[in-house]
Design a protein around this motif. Structure first.
Motif, PDB file in Angstrom:
ATOM      1  N   GLY A 171      43.272  52.613  28.006  1.00 41.35           N
ATOM      2  CA  GLY A 171      41.840  52.855  28.162  1.00 41.35           C
ATOM      3  C   GLY A 171      40.977  52.060  27.203  1.00 41.35           C
ATOM      4  N   VAL A 172      41.595  51.367  26.256  1.00 42.31           N
ATOM      5  CA  VAL A 172      40.837  50.555  25.287  1.00 42.31           C
ATOM      6  C   VAL A 172      40.505  49.217  25.934  1.00 42.31           C
ATOM      7  N   THR A 173      39.220  48.928  26.050  1.00 38.48           N
ATOM      8  CA  THR A 173      38.814  47.654  26.650  1.00 38.48           C
ATOM      9  C   THR A 173      38.808  46.520  25.637  1.00 38.48           C
ATOM     10  N   GLU A 174      38.653  46.868  24.349  1.00 35.64           N
ATOM     11  CA  GLU A 174      38.628  45.840  23.298  1.00 35.64           C
ATOM     12  C   GLU A 174      38.753  46.514  21.942  1.00 35.64           C
ATOM     13  N   ILE A 175      39.371  45.822  20.995  1.00 31.82           N
ATOM     14  CA  ILE A 175      39.386  46.280  19.611  1.00 31.82           C
ATOM     15  C   ILE A 175      38.677  45.223  18.776  1.00 31.82           C
ATOM     16  N   ASP A 176      37.710  45.665  18.009  1.00 35.86           N
ATOM     17  CA  ASP A 176      36.863  44.764  17.218  1.00 35.86           C
ATOM     18  C   ASP A 176      37.198  44.973  15.742  1.00 35.86           C
ATOM     19  N   ALA A 177      37.575  43.900  15.047  1.00 36.19           N
ATOM     20  CA  ALA A 177      37.916  44.009  13.624  1.00 36.19           C
ATOM     21  C   ALA A 177      37.391  42.795  12.865  1.00 36.19           C
ATOM     22  N   PRO A 178      36.096  42.787  12.531  1.00 37.64           N
ATOM     23  CA  PRO A 178      35.554  41.689  11.734  1.00 37.64           C
ATOM     24  C   PRO A 178      36.141  41.649  10.332  1.00 37.64           C
ATOM     25  N   ALA A 179      36.711  42.779   9.887  1.00 34.40           N
ATOM     26  CA  ALA A 179      37.395  42.867   8.607  1.00 34.40           C
ATOM     27  C   ALA A 179      38.422  43.990   8.714  1.00 34.40           C
ATOM     28  N   SER A 180      39.358  44.027   7.772  1.00 33.43           N
ATOM     29  CA  SER A 180      40.428  45.015   7.851  1.00 33.43           C
ATOM     30  C   SER A 180      39.940  46.443   7.664  1.00 33.43           C
ATOM     31  N   ASP A 181      38.723  46.613   7.093  1.00 29.15           N
ATOM     32  CA  ASP A 181      38.177  47.960   6.886  1.00 29.15           C
ATOM     33  C   ASP A 181      37.048  48.276   7.854  1.00 29.15           C
ATOM     34  N   SER A 182      36.967  47.506   8.948  1.00 26.37           N
ATOM     35  CA  SER A 182      35.874  47.705   9.906  1.00 26.37           C
ATOM     36  C   SER A 182      36.388  47.639  11.344  1.00 26.37           C
ATOM     37  N   VAL A 183      37.399  48.438  11.640  1.00 25.16           N
ATOM     38  CA  VAL A 183      38.014  48.419  12.962  1.00 25.16           C
ATOM     39  C   VAL A 183      37.277  49.384  13.891  1.00 25.16           C
ATOM     40  N   THR A 184      36.944  48.883  15.094  1.00 23.57           N
ATOM     41  CA  THR A 184      36.263  49.700  16.098  1.00 23.57           C
ATOM     42  C   THR A 184      36.982  49.574  17.436  1.00 23.57           C
ATOM     43  N   LEU A 185      37.213  50.697  18.085  1.00 24.07           N
ATOM     44  CA  LEU A 185      37.798  50.705  19.430  1.00 24.07           C
ATOM     45  C   LEU A 185      36.671  50.839  20.447  1.00 24.07           C
ATOM     46  N   LYS A 186      36.767  50.051  21.522  1.00 22.25           N
ATOM     47  CA  LYS A 186      35.765  50.133  22.581  1.00 22.25           C
ATOM     48  C   LYS A 186      36.434  50.578  23.878  1.00 22.25           C
ATOM     49  N   PHE A 187      35.728  51.475  24.571  1.00 23.47           N
ATOM     50  CA  PHE A 187      36.234  52.021  25.818  1.00 23.47           C
ATOM     51  C   PHE A 187      35.226  51.753  26.937  1.00 23.47           C
ATOM     52  N   GLY A 188      35.612  52.118  28.151  1.00 20.29           N
ATOM     53  CA  GLY A 188      34.690  51.946  29.271  1.00 20.29           C
ATOM     54  C   GLY A 188      33.450  52.810  29.092  1.00 20.29           C
ATOM     55  N   ASP A 189      32.423  52.534  29.914  1.00 16.24           N
ATOM     56  CA  ASP A 189      31.153  53.260  29.855  1.00 16.24           C
ATOM     57  C   ASP A 189      30.477  53.085  28.503  1.00 16.24           C
ATOM     58  N   ASP A 190      30.724  51.942  27.849  1.00 16.83           N
ATOM     59  CA  ASP A 190      30.055  51.600  26.590  1.00 16.83           C
ATOM     60  C   ASP A 190      30.296  52.630  25.489  1.00 16.83           C
ATOM     61  N   ARG A 191      31.461  53.207  25.470  1.00 13.96           N
ATOM     62  CA  ARG A 191      31.802  54.148  24.399  1.00 13.96           C
ATOM     63  C   ARG A 191      32.640  53.426  23.351  1.00 13.96           C
ATOM     64  N   GLU A 192      32.462  53.819  22.098  1.00 12.31           N
ATOM     65  CA  GLU A 192      33.215  53.191  21.020  1.00 12.31           C
ATOM     66  C   GLU A 192      33.504  54.197  19.919  1.00 12.31           C
ATOM     67  N   VAL A 193      34.591  53.936  19.208  1.00 15.29           N
ATOM     68  CA  VAL A 193      35.015  54.816  18.126  1.00 15.29           C
ATOM     69  C   VAL A 193      35.310  53.949  16.904  1.00 15.29           C
ATOM     70  N   PHE A 194      34.589  54.218  15.827  1.00 11.36           N
ATOM     71  CA  PHE A 194      34.760  53.465  14.586  1.00 11.36           C
ATOM     72  C   PHE A 194      35.856  54.116  13.750  1.00 11.36           C
ATOM     73  N   TRP A 195      36.870  53.308  13.381  1.00  9.15           N
ATOM     74  CA  TRP A 195      37.984  53.789  12.557  1.00  9.15           C
ATOM     75  C   TRP A 195      37.828  53.420  11.092  1.00  9.15           C
ATOM     76  N   GLY A 196      37.154  52.301  10.822  1.00  9.13           N
ATOM     77  CA  GLY A 196      37.164  51.773   9.454  1.00  9.13           C
ATOM     78  C   GLY A 196      38.501  51.108   9.196  1.00  9.13           C
ATOM     79  N   THR A 197      39.302  51.656   8.296  1.00  9.06           N
ATOM     80  CA  THR A 197      40.622  51.092   7.998  1.00  9.06           C
ATOM     81  C   THR A 197      41.671  51.677   8.964  1.00  9.06           C
ATOM     82  N   SER A 198      42.881  51.158   8.846  1.00 12.17           N
ATOM     83  CA  SER A 198      43.984  51.687   9.653  1.00 12.17           C
ATOM     84  C   SER A 198      44.749  52.788   8.921  1.00 12.17           C
ATOM     85  N   ASP A 199      44.255  53.203   7.749  1.00 11.84           N
ATOM     86  CA  ASP A 199      44.873  54.310   7.024  1.00 11.84           C
ATOM     87  C   ASP A 199      44.770  55.594   7.842  1.00 11.84           C
TER      88      ASP A 199
END
Length: 231
Positions: A171-199
């Motif tokens: 269901g993840v349409t894209e994963i955006d990681a401009p830096a290792s502490d700024s990871v964001t998951l993007k889903f359909g219908d313009d929804r996104e979830v910010f994770w920050g780090t992978s910890d």
């Protein structure tokens, strides 16, 4: 009167069966050596190859039908096969009398990033192992190929989703990681979830699953114990 020394008196006669037994063992060993020199490869069995073509694995190994089994250099064969792009680990072993087994473990492709217009496949450990390919099911990654920390963080996030539910990552349409502490998951219908780090990846994966059942287009699970809506 002749005297018998104590050493002579204490010497025990050798068992009569000892010499014939030793001779028989020697004959058997020599026979086995001779037979092993005559045995040849009749089959090269490749196990574990899915994306990597089995024929290319055998070709890379340099092992052919008719080669002497005793002469197969398993170490060199394994080293050669390990250079193939999909191969992560490999073992080569003899299965007497006439089979050589090549067992490979392939990279698990989790994402594909863009490196100057060329797709690069990333495995579950963040290794960029294959260029100019887009395997089915690999998640698009918006991350610089030169920022290995960010690539690794993105791969760890995707792997955590797989661990939670093998079908969830689809269901993840894209994963955006401009830096290792700024990871964001993007889903359909313009929804996104910010994770920050992978910890705390497993906790964040579960938090992601929960927030997607709620209303709100943008969520923050950088603290998985307290997910919040982002403005």
């Amino acid at each position: 009167m002749a005297r018998t020394s104590r050493r002579t008196r204490n010497r025990k006669p050798r068992p009569r069966w000892l010499l014939p037994t030793v001779a028989a063992v020697v004959v058997v060993v020599i026979g086995l050596v001779l037979v092993s020199q005559l045995l040849t490869v009749k089959k090269v069995q490749v196990d574990g190859a899915v994306n990597q073509d089995s024929a290319s694995v055998q070709d890379a190994s340099g092992i052919d039908d008719g080669d002497r089994m005793a002469g197969v250099d398993t170490g060199s064969a394994a080293s050669a096969v390990s250079t193939l792009p999909w191969v992560d680990t490999v073992t080569v072993s003899r299965s007497w009398p006439s089979t050589v087994k090549i067992t490979v473990t392939e990279h698990t492709a989790v994402g594909v990033l863009d490196d100057g217009g060329t797709p690069v496949v990333v495995d579950s450990e963040g290794r960029q192992f294959l260029r100019d390919a887009q395997p089915e099911g690999a998640t698009p990654m918006r991350v610089s190929s030169t920022d290995q920390d960010a690539v690794t963080a993105a791969a760890e996030v995707l792997l955590a989703l797989d661990h939670m539910d093998p079908g969830f990552r689809a269901g993840v349409t894209e994963i955006d990681a401009p830096a290792s502490d700024s990871v964001t998951l993007k889903f359909g219908d313009d929804r996104e979830v910010f994770w920050g780090t992978s910890d705390r990846a497993d906790e964040k994966a579960e938090a992601t699953r929960i927030v997607l059942t709620r209303e709100g287009a943008r969520w923050n699970v950088s603290n998985p114990a307290q997910p919040s809506v982002r403005d």
